[in-house]
Structure formats: C-alpha cells, structure tokens
Design an enzyme around this catalytic site. Structure first.
Site, PDB file in Angstrom:
ATOM      1  N   HIS A 184     -67.246  31.973  97.782  1.00  0.00           N
ATOM      2  CA  HIS A 184     -67.054  30.737  97.014  1.00  0.00           C
ATOM      3  C   HIS A 184     -65.647  30.750  96.402  1.00  0.00           C
ATOM      4  CE1 HIS A 184     -68.296  27.195  94.761  1.00  0.00           C
ATOM      5  NE2 HIS A 184     -67.569  27.690  93.766  1.00  0.00           N
ATOM      6  N   ASP A 195     -74.792  27.986  93.791  1.00  0.00           N
ATOM      7  CA  ASP A 195     -73.731  28.957  93.445  1.00  0.00           C
ATOM      8  C   ASP A 195     -74.085  29.764  92.186  1.00  0.00           C
ATOM      9  OD1 ASP A 195     -72.374  27.812  95.577  1.00  0.00           O
ATOM     10  OD2 ASP A 195     -71.307  26.392  94.282  1.00  0.00           O
ATOM     11  N   GLY A 203     -11.998   1.879  88.277  1.00  0.00           N
ATOM     12  CA  GLY A 203     -11.289   3.167  88.336  1.00  0.00           C
ATOM     13  C   GLY A 203     -11.234   3.815  86.969  1.00  0.00           C
ATOM     14  N   CYS A 225       3.191   7.449 102.348  1.00  0.00           N
ATOM     15  CA  CYS A 225       3.695   8.074 101.117  1.00  0.00           C
ATOM     16  C   CYS A 225       4.861   9.018 101.372  1.00  0.00           C
ATOM     17  CB  CYS A 225       2.559   8.783 100.401  1.00  0.00           C
ATOM     18  SG  CYS A 225       1.677   9.884 101.470  1.00  0.00           S
ATOM     19  N   PHE A 284       7.937   1.852  99.572  1.00  0.00           N
ATOM     20  CA  PHE A 284       6.614   1.897 100.200  1.00  0.00           C
ATOM     21  C   PHE A 284       6.484   0.797 101.257  1.00  0.00           C
ATOM     22  CE2 PHE A 284       1.844   2.537  99.746  1.00  0.00           C
ATOM     23  CZ  PHE A 284       1.898   3.872 100.121  1.00  0.00           C
TER      24      PHE A 284
HETATM   25  P1  NAP Z   1      -1.867   2.505  92.689  1.00  0.00           P
HETATM   26  O1  NAP Z   1      -1.546   1.164  92.216  1.00  0.00           O
HETATM   27  O2  NAP Z   1      -1.535   3.651  91.814  1.00  0.00           O
HETATM   28  O3  NAP Z   1      -3.425   2.506  93.022  1.00  0.00           O
HETATM   29  C1  NAP Z   1      -4.079   3.614  93.536  1.00  0.00           C
HETATM   30  C2  NAP Z   1      -5.542   3.524  93.189  1.00  0.00           C
HETATM   31  O4  NAP Z   1      -5.683   3.663  91.787  1.00  0.00           O
HETATM   32  C3  NAP Z   1      -6.150   2.184  93.540  1.00  0.00           C
HETATM   33  O5  NAP Z   1      -7.472   2.383  93.989  1.00  0.00           O
HETATM   34  C4  NAP Z   1      -6.110   1.465  92.213  1.00  0.00           C
HETATM   35  O6  NAP Z   1      -7.015   0.405  92.107  1.00  0.00           O
HETATM   36  C5  NAP Z   1      -6.446   2.584  91.275  1.00  0.00           C
HETATM   37  N1  NAP Z   1      -6.094   2.339  89.873  1.00  0.00           N
HETATM   38  C6  NAP Z   1      -5.185   1.492  89.367  1.00  0.00           C
HETATM   39  N2  NAP Z   1      -5.192   1.564  88.020  1.00  0.00           N
HETATM   40  C7  NAP Z   1      -6.117   2.473  87.675  1.00  0.00           C
HETATM   41  C8  NAP Z   1      -6.588   2.987  86.434  1.00  0.00           C
HETATM   42  N3  NAP Z   1      -6.113   2.584  85.259  1.00  0.00           N
HETATM   43  N4  NAP Z   1      -7.549   3.915  86.457  1.00  0.00           N
HETATM   44  C9  NAP Z   1      -8.044   4.353  87.615  1.00  0.00           C
HETATM   45  N5  NAP Z   1      -7.660   3.887  88.806  1.00  0.00           N
HETATM   46  C10 NAP Z   1      -6.677   2.958  88.837  1.00  0.00           C
HETATM   47  O7  NAP Z   1      -1.216   2.805  94.080  1.00  0.00           O
HETATM   48  P2  NAP Z   1      -1.263   1.909  95.377  1.00  0.00           P
HETATM   49  O8  NAP Z   1      -0.381   0.759  95.169  1.00  0.00           O
HETATM   50  O9  NAP Z   1      -2.651   1.650  95.788  1.00  0.00           O
HETATM   51  O10 NAP Z   1      -0.652   2.925  96.431  1.00  0.00           O
HETATM   52  C11 NAP Z   1       0.694   3.098  96.589  1.00  0.00           C
HETATM   53  C12 NAP Z   1       1.149   4.370  95.926  1.00  0.00           C
HETATM   54  O11 NAP Z   1       0.372   5.461  96.393  1.00  0.00           O
HETATM   55  C13 NAP Z   1       2.562   4.702  96.322  1.00  0.00           C
HETATM   56  O12 NAP Z   1       3.247   5.136  95.191  1.00  0.00           O
HETATM   57  C14 NAP Z   1       2.408   5.828  97.308  1.00  0.00           C
HETATM   58  O13 NAP Z   1       3.518   6.671  97.384  1.00  0.00           O
HETATM   59  C15 NAP Z   1       1.222   6.527  96.764  1.00  0.00           C
HETATM   60  N6  NAP Z   1       0.574   7.348  97.768  1.00  0.00           N
HETATM   61  C16 NAP Z   1       0.701   8.685  97.643  1.00  0.00           C
HETATM   62  C17 NAP Z   1       0.134   9.519  98.587  1.00  0.00           C
HETATM   63  C18 NAP Z   1       0.247  10.997  98.459  1.00  0.00           C
HETATM   64  O14 NAP Z   1      -0.444  11.687  99.194  1.00  0.00           O
HETATM   65  N7  NAP Z   1       1.058  11.513  97.589  1.00  0.00           N
HETATM   66  C19 NAP Z   1      -0.558   8.955  99.663  1.00  0.00           C
HETATM   67  C20 NAP Z   1      -0.652   7.578  99.754  1.00  0.00           C
HETATM   68  C21 NAP Z   1      -0.105   6.786  98.786  1.00  0.00           C
HETATM   69  P3  NAP Z   1      -6.704  -1.086  92.653  1.00  0.00           P
HETATM   70  O15 NAP Z   1      -7.545  -1.175  93.855  1.00  0.00           O
HETATM   71  O16 NAP Z   1      -7.100  -2.023  91.601  1.00  0.00           O
HETATM   72  O17 NAP Z   1      -5.239  -1.125  92.955  1.00  0.00           O
END
Ligand code: NAP
Length: 900
Positions: free
Chosen positions: A107, A143, A632, A705, A804
C-alpha cells in the site's frame, strides 16, 4: 517459497520478476482479463513468457461467495503465500486466508494514514512532509491489517504523484515486497504490528467530479491539491469560460511578472498568463504557477500560451525524408497502440499510458534521431499533430505556430512579411500608448509601414520580461552550449531568409542590395556564428594563494553574465550593428532590451521574429523601436538594466555615459563617431590607392563609421590622385538600391541628407574647393551626389567634423613629411580608425605605431572581420565590438576562494 501473485500492472510484473529471481516459485499469477483491444496486462505478459500459469479472472465471487472453479484452481496450486502488489479486484477472504502464510499487500502510504484508493494523491494534497509505503497482512477491512514493514521518504515541495511514485514508491516498493517475503520465509515470527486507529485517515477516491480547484484557500493548499492530482485525475478549473485541467504547479515566490489577465471561475482574482506559465491566486494573496494546461478538446498546451491566437499548424509539403519520418512514426504508434490509425487518432484515448509516452519518445529518437520531450506527446496527442511536431523539430523550427501582426510588402520579386510592433516576451505587441512612427523608404520617400514607438512604460515591461528570463527563465538554466545551438540556429534561419532581410534593409535604409547581401546581412550572419562558437569557451582562471598553514587555499574565477543589457544602435548598418552587439551579449548569457534606430528598425524586428523560430525562450530578446530621447533614455535610466552597449554619435554617447553614472552606475561600452585619417604616400600602388580610397569614403554611401573622414595625399601625386578620383566618381551609378548595377543609393533619411548639404556648404564657405558633386539629385528620394572637397586646411570645419556621408575631404601634405602628416592625422578628438598607403613597410608600420586609433589599415581599408576587435580610442569611445574582446564587454568576473 511457493507464491501466488494477485495483481496487475508493470509494478506487478516487476514484483513477479524479482521474487522469481530470488529463488521463489511463482505457482500462479492471477490478474485482470485482456483489455478491450486484446492486450494482456504487463503482469500476465511477464508470467506467460516464463510459462508460469496465468489466470485472467473477470471476477472472484458471486453473491459474496467465492466462485467454486476459481477456488479449486487456486487451491490446486498449493501456494504458501499470496502477494498482492497492486490489485484493483476484491479478493475473497477464503483465498486470502488459505495459504500457510496467508496474504501480504503493498500500500503506497504510511498506514494508518491515507487508507483507501487514492493514497499517494492524499499524501500530497494534505501537504505531508513524509510519504512512504506499507506492506501489511491482509484482513477483511480496508487497509486495516497489521503492518509487516514500512519505508518512508521525504516529500519535496514540488513532488507530484508521478514524481513520488517513480522516485520512491515504485522502485522501493518492489524491494520492500522482496524484503517482506524474505522476512516471512526466514523468520519464525515476522512482524504483525497492529495499526493505531486514532491516527487513521480514510479519503475518497479522486475522480473528476471532486477535482475542481477550490480557490477559497491559501496558495499552498491550492498547490498541494494540483500536484496531488497531477497527472491523474488532474485538477481543473474554468478559465475564460473554458474548462481547463492544470499541471506542473509550483509556489511562486518571485515578483508578479507582466502578463495577460484571464478570468477564473470562483476565484477572487483573475489569473495571469506570462512567459513561464499561468499564475493563480489563493485567498491569502499568494500565488501558484502552473506550466501546462489540458484544454477541453484534449490538447495539452504550455500554460504560457493560453488564449493566444489560433495555433494549429498544418504541414504543406513533405520532403521524401519527411515522408519516411511520418512512416516510421506510424509504425511506432501502431506497435504501441495495436490498432489501425487515422490522422485524428488520439494517443491517450486509444489506450496509451505514461510508460507508452516514454516508449514513443525513445523509439522516435532511436529510429529517426528526433529528440522530442514527454510533454511534446501530451501537447500533440493526435497522430497528425505528433507527426507535425516531429517534422517541425527535424526542420529546426521551434515554433511554426507563431502568429503576429504584420504588413506585406512586395519588392524585389518577393513578398515580404514585415513585423512592425514592439517585440516583448516573444510576442509582437503595440506600444501601450498606441504611438507609431512611419518607416520611410529613402529611395522614393514612400511609407513602408507604421512602426510602434516604445515609451517609458513599454521599456518597463520589456525590462521586466528580460529580467525574468535572465533570473528564472529557460535561458538561465540552459547550458552554454545549448545557448550556442540556438544562436547557430538563428544564423541558419537568417541565411535562409537572407534575400528577404537584404531587401528589407535596402528598402528601409537605402543600402544597395548587393552590398546588403554581402555586408549588412552576410556579416551579421557571420557574427552570430562567430559568437555562437564562443558560448562554451568562456571560463576563468585558477589562482593559487599564499598558504595559511595548516590549511590550503585556492581561488578560482568565474566569468558570469551581467544581467539585462540595454543595446542602442544607429541606422547606418541597421541589422549588422544590432548583430555585432547582440550576438556577443547573448553568447555571454545575458538578456537584451534593444532599441534600434527609429528610422531603420525593420530588420531588427524581423530578426526578433526569426529568433522565435530558432527557439529562443521568451524575454531573452526584446526589441523596442522608438525615439532615442524617450525609449533609449528610459533604457539607459532603468535600474534593472545592468549594462549599456551603445553605438552612435559621440554627443549622445557622452550623454548616455553621464546618465549611467548619475542614476544607476551601470557599465557602458561606447562605439562612437570618427574622423579617420587616410594617408597616401607617393610610393604607393596608385591604382589601388585610388580604388580603395574611393571605397574608404563612398562605401555604403559614406554612412560608415570608419569611413575615411580625411585623406592626406603627398604633394607629389596630389593633382594626379584627384584627377583619377574624379574620373572614377563620375562612373558611379546612382539610383534604385535594388537595381543590381547601382553602386550608390540614397542617404538614410531626409534630416541626414540636409545635414550633409550644409556640411558641404560650410566647407566651401571656409575656402575648401568643391571639385565634384555637393548637390541633392533632382529626383524623388534622398539622393546626394558623391562629393569631393579639396585643398582642405586643418582649421576648417570639414577637417575636424565627421560628415558620415559621401563626402571626400582631401588635404595635401609636404613630400616626405612623415612626422608632420602623422601629427596632422592625429590632430582630431576622435580615434576610430586610420589608414596608410605606401610600399615602404617600415614607414607603414611606424605610422601604425603612431596612429591614435583603434583600427589601422595598411594598403587596404574597411577590411573588418568578425574575429578582429573593433572599437575606438579617444572620443570615439571605448569597449570593443567583435572578436574575443567583445564577449568580455558582457561578462563580469567573480573570484571564489576555498580553504581545504
Ligand atoms: P545617434 O544620434 O547618436 O543615435 C544612435 C542611437 O542612439 C539611436 O538609436 C538614437 O535614437 C539613440 N539615442 C539618441 N538619443 C538618445 C538618448 N538620449 N538616450 C539613449 N539613446 C539615444 O547616432 P546616429 O545618427 O544614429 O548614428 C550616427 C553616428 O553613429 C555617427 O557618429 C557614427 O560615426 C556613429 N557610429 C559609430 C560606429 C562605431 O562602431 N563606432 C558605428 C556606426 C555608427 P534615434 O533613433 O531617436 O536616433
């Protein structure tokens, strides 16, 4: 000893075997008749195999009198003891008392507690801390006979009837019967301990009618009731008007997760469907979580999926290989069920039990190499649903039933299915506020679709989901290698959907399709594979310590994931930027809340869709399109986000770092802007320097970039170099990025294009010479001419600031002035990349030593690889994407010290 076994089931069969093995003579086996389909009871089968006499009796007595022929048959065997391992029939006392040693019964409870038929169930329902079994001498009560021996075990909080039976009552029960028989055979007076009546309990048999859950009791009591009836007969309730049986209960001691409310009949509070099941409330406000539900139509589903949209899948075409799988499943089912099948045949209604489930799973693994779980059988009980589950598994499709709102876009001779809502907890959902933003196609300025735009409250929900997945979900329990398998599977799915992803990227970001296939998508896939390979190679060190005698000490370090990571990415290579970060982050074991760039978020959402098919558990990947300053910033500020991985501009990077320090002190890695110098000496391979020089600027329409932000050309070849560059720029075909012959597509969005036009204007105003381009094209879409600005002096805006875009910025340097040009190349606040063209390797390597940049190219440019770390110096940020370094960005080190 001569023994008659009276009973049935696998348990009876095992008792028969052990007694026989240990030298007893089984003179006869009395069991139940074959079932309706002519299948013998396992005890009968075991006995018949050995030629032991088997009696399959329908009944033993008539009007309280033992049937004469039964009695005579039994008596003739000359049994000295009756053993009743598990017996559902009423055995007359004439038979019980006839043998020399009479009869013993097994059981499954610690008598006198839980007398009656559902004793294991009641042990759990009453929340007993101890369970056990009794072997007692049969008498004429229920049981009540004296005890011969008992065995007990501790009950764990989540034990169910099945668990307790399989872990203890079955294996130990068989041994206990063997021990009991030995006691009778070897001792003169085996124990006969009379049961104390005051502690006795009798409970009713559990059937469906008395298994409805009573919610007017504390959560613990509800939990005990559910597990005490799991799986048979099953506790049930009414959810949203539908009768549902619940399984897999546990006390829920964590925070109440996010989820969908469901009405529960006779409960003070609605239940909650969430990523790990269904939460039910007790009258004390505490909660119980259940994992599976059996619906009225006989289908078992994960509780987390209750109330989701139609989940029926039908397989369209089966490959020849899949036809073979179906045929072997048919064979297995037939051999188990012993009957003809049709598509609707229900495994359980056709008579299968829990052992058959194990057999089905094992045989499928053996014959077709497909590893399903027991629950898959319960959830797919009909023949065709089981075949479907097996075939989907063989195709590597985790959940082909996944449904979501989407738009259909026809482009590039394809029908694209495009999700456009927030992705949280493996579901696409609109933003709570209902906010959306249009996704524009930069090639013709048309609206592709409206994309949900996440606000702070959506971030809270997504972070909770990611936290739950990190702390308690399947992801947290999965082995590192299994995580890698999921990532490899996602990469394979991306490969299968490569054209679709590239088309979408092209439409949404203006990337030229051929480049999107190779780089945007191709490198993304490579990134996932590269980091999938890292998952099981993350480990720490062993560090000997100074010995403190007489003991010894040892320390070791562990590399652990950080937790919920917020990833924020830009729009230039939308999917690739997401992949660079997310693959490393997940390989390390974290969970993710991603905010892709608002202007180009569609491929990130498509990736999310594929992740469900790859089998990623809910909450591991969450994707929130939305504005940087809203969504963001909310991710950056969220206290439960432990790390931010950011790629974007330096200005936003600085702001993010500040927020990470001020509000919560979280780790951050920043991949920021650049103004990368490319130095071209006259002793270079000029053809190559022209070709690569063009790519260094115009690759991906300059939205790159590491794009060479400034070219320094040695005086001696300056004019020749410019002439050749302009000749080549004129040949670039600008147009529809989906056209395979086009090499230069539109800029990503309108504001960016306007910024680039201003940039050129400013350069010219300050004295730079516009050698070519500089204008927007007179056509629909955000097209800009590839531009060449020359004679740029060091103090000009265009010499210092990143464009850019497709703008070549060229300066001259004095012949042979290596030191001078290096100084000028480094005279920027950025430090992302740098390059040099020369045939003098010593000069090249000296330049490489002196460049203040995270990536240096010699006689090449833009050559990145997933295995090579990528990231900047100075105001281009810190922390690396790609390569082994990247995984460390998402790990933290724990040191453990032991004394021994
Ligand atoms: P960004 O204006 O700095 O935006 C990047 C990201 O951050 C976007 O998703 C943006 O949102 C967001 N964001 C903006 N303000 C924010 C806040 N206060 N808090 C949190 N997130 C925020 O840059 P982007 O114009 O998209 O990209 C161009 C830049 O990226 C260039 O300077 C380039 O050189 C750089 N980049 C660097 C690499 C590397 O590997 N070093 C690679 C690619 C690009 P939104 O969607 O509203 O804009």
């Amino acid at each position: 000893m001569k023994i008659a076994i009276i009973g049935q089931s696998l348990f009876g069969a095992d008792v028969y075997k052990i007694l026989r093995q240990n030298g007893h003579e089984i003179v006869g086996v009395f069991t139940v008749p074959d079932d309706a389909k002519g299948r013998p009871d396992p005890l009968a089968s075991a006995a018949l195999q050995d030629g032991t006499k088997v009696f399959k009796l329908k009944k033993w007595r008539d009007r309280n009198q033992v049937l004469k022929e039964v009695y005579d048959q039994y008596k003739e065997l000359g049994a000295e003891l009756n053993v009743l391992p598990f017996c559902t029939q009423f055995i007359p006392m004439d038979i019980i008392r006839l043998p020399k040693y009479q009869s013993i019964i097994y059981h499954p409870s610690l008598l006198p507690r839980h007398r009656g038929a559902s004793s294991i169930n009641w042990t759990l329902i009453h929340g007993d801390k101890k369970a056990g079994l009794s072997i007692f001498w049969a008498d004429d009560g229920l049981d009540t006979g004296p005890i011969l021996l008992q065995k007990e075990c501790a009950v764990q909080e989540n034990d169910t009837v099945d668990v307790l039976y399989n872990r203890f009552l079955f294996p130990e029960g068989i041994k206990a019967i063997d021990e009991a028989v030995k006691l009778i055979a070897d001792t003169e007076e085996p124990p006969r301990i009379v049961q104390a009546e005051e502690n006795a309990t009798y409970e009713p048999i559990l059937k469906k009618h008395n298994c409805q859950i009573n919610f007017d009791q504390p959560a613990v009591a509800i939990h005990n009731f559910i597990r005490g009836t799991d799986k048979v007969p099953g506790a049930w309730t009414v959810l949203n008007g539908e009768e549902v049986t619940v399984y897999g209960s546990e006390i829920w001691r964590r925070d109440v997760p996010t989820g969908r409310e469901v009405e529960v009949k006779d409960s003070g509070k609605p239940a909650l469907v969430h990523q790990l099941g269904l939460l039910l409330y007790g009258n004390d406000g505490q909660t119980v979580n259940v994992k599976q539900l059996l619906l009225q139509d006989g289908k078992m589903i994960p509780a987390a999926k209750f109330g989701s949209v139609d989940r029926e899948v039908t397989l369209t075409e089966l490959s020849p290989e899949e036809q073979k799988i179906k045929a072997s499943i048919q064979e297995i089912w037939k051999s188990i069920l012993n009957q003809d099948l049709n598509e609707d045949t229900d495994f359980f209604k056709a008579g299968a039990g829990s052992m058959d489930v194990v057999r089905l799973v094992e045989e499928l693994k053996d014959t077709a190499g497909i590893a399903l779980h027991n629950d898959d059988v319960y959830m797919n009980p009909t023949f065709m649903s089981f075949v479907t589950a097996a075939i989907l598994k063989s195709r590597g499709e985790g959940d082909a039933t996944f449904q979501f709102n989407h738009v259909k876009i026809k482009a590039n001779k394809m029908d694209l299915i495009v999700p456009h809502e927030l992705f949280i907890n493996n579901e696409f959902v609109p933003a709570r506020s209902g906010a959306t933003t249009p996704a524009l196609c930069p090639a013709d300025e048309s609206v592709l679709c409206e994309v949900s735009s996440a606000q702070k409250e959506d971030v809270d929900i997504a972070v909770r989901a990611a936290k739950e997945a990190f702390e308690n979900g399947d992801w947290s329990r999965m082995s590192h290698r299994d995580r890698g398998t999921l990532m490899f599977r996602l990469a394979d799915l991306m490969e299968q959907h490569k054209e679709e992803l590239a088309t979408l990227e092209s439409l949404d970001s203006g990337a030229v399709y051929t480049l999107a296939i190779k780089t945007h998508i191709g490198m993304s896939i490579e990134t996932w594979r590269y980091f999938a390979g890292w998952t099981d190679k993350v480990h720490g060190n062993t560090i000997p310590l100074n010995q403190a005698r007489p003991n010894r000490n040892l320390s070791f370090t562990k590399k652990e994931p950080i937790g919920v990571c917020g990833l924020i990415t830009p729009w230039n290579y939308p999917l690739m930027m997401v992949s660079w970060k997310m693959a490393a982050c997940l390989a390390a074991g974290n969970t993710v809340v991603l905010k892709p760039a608002e202007v180009s978020s569609l491929t990130a959402l498509k990736l999310a869709e594929l992740s469900v098919h790859a089998g990623f558990p809910p909450g591991v990947i969450n994707v929130l399109p939305g504005a940087g300053r809203v969504c963001g910033q909310a991710i950056v500020d969220h206290p439960d986000v432990r790390k931010i991985g950011f790629t974007g501009s330096t200005a936003v990077g600085q702001q993010i770092m500040q927020s990470c320090a001020t509000n919560t002190l979280k780790r951050v890695s920043l991949e920021l802007g650049g103004k990368s110098p490319l130095v071209i000496f006259s002793d270079c391979d000029l053809d190559k320097a022209v070709r690569v020089g063009l790519q260094s600027v115009y690759f991906n329409k300059g939205e790159n970039c590491i794009s060479a932000g400034r070219l320094f050309v040695e005086e001696e070849i300056y004019d020749q170099y410019l002439r050749r560059v302009v000749d080549e720029v004129k040949k670039m075909k600008i147009g529809d990025p989906l056209d395979r012959s086009v090499s230069h597509g539109p800029q990503n969005h309108r504001a960016h294009l306007d910024k680039l036009l201003c940039y050129v204007e400013q350069g010219v105003k300050e004295g730079a010479r516009l050698l070519y381009g500089g204008k927007r094209l007179d056509r629909k879409g955000y097209f800009m001419e590839p531009t060449v600005l020359v004679d740029v002096e060091d103090n000009m805006f265009v010499a210092e600031e990143e464009s850019f875009g497709p703008i070549m910025v060229v300066s001259k340097f004095i012949n042979g002035d290596v030191e001078g040009v290096t100084k000028r190349a480094n005279a920027t606040r950025y430090g992302l990349a740098a390059g040099v063209f020369t045939k003098d390797i010593n000069k090249a390597l000296r330049m490489a030593d002196n460049f203040q940049a995270g990536t240096v190219f010699i006689n090449t440019y833009n050559k990145t690889d997933v295995a090579v770390p990528f990231g900047g110096f100075k105001m281009s940020g810190f922390g690396k994407d790609l390569g082994a370094d990247a995984i460390n960005e998402y790990l933290q080190t724990k040191a453990v010290t032991i004394e021994y």
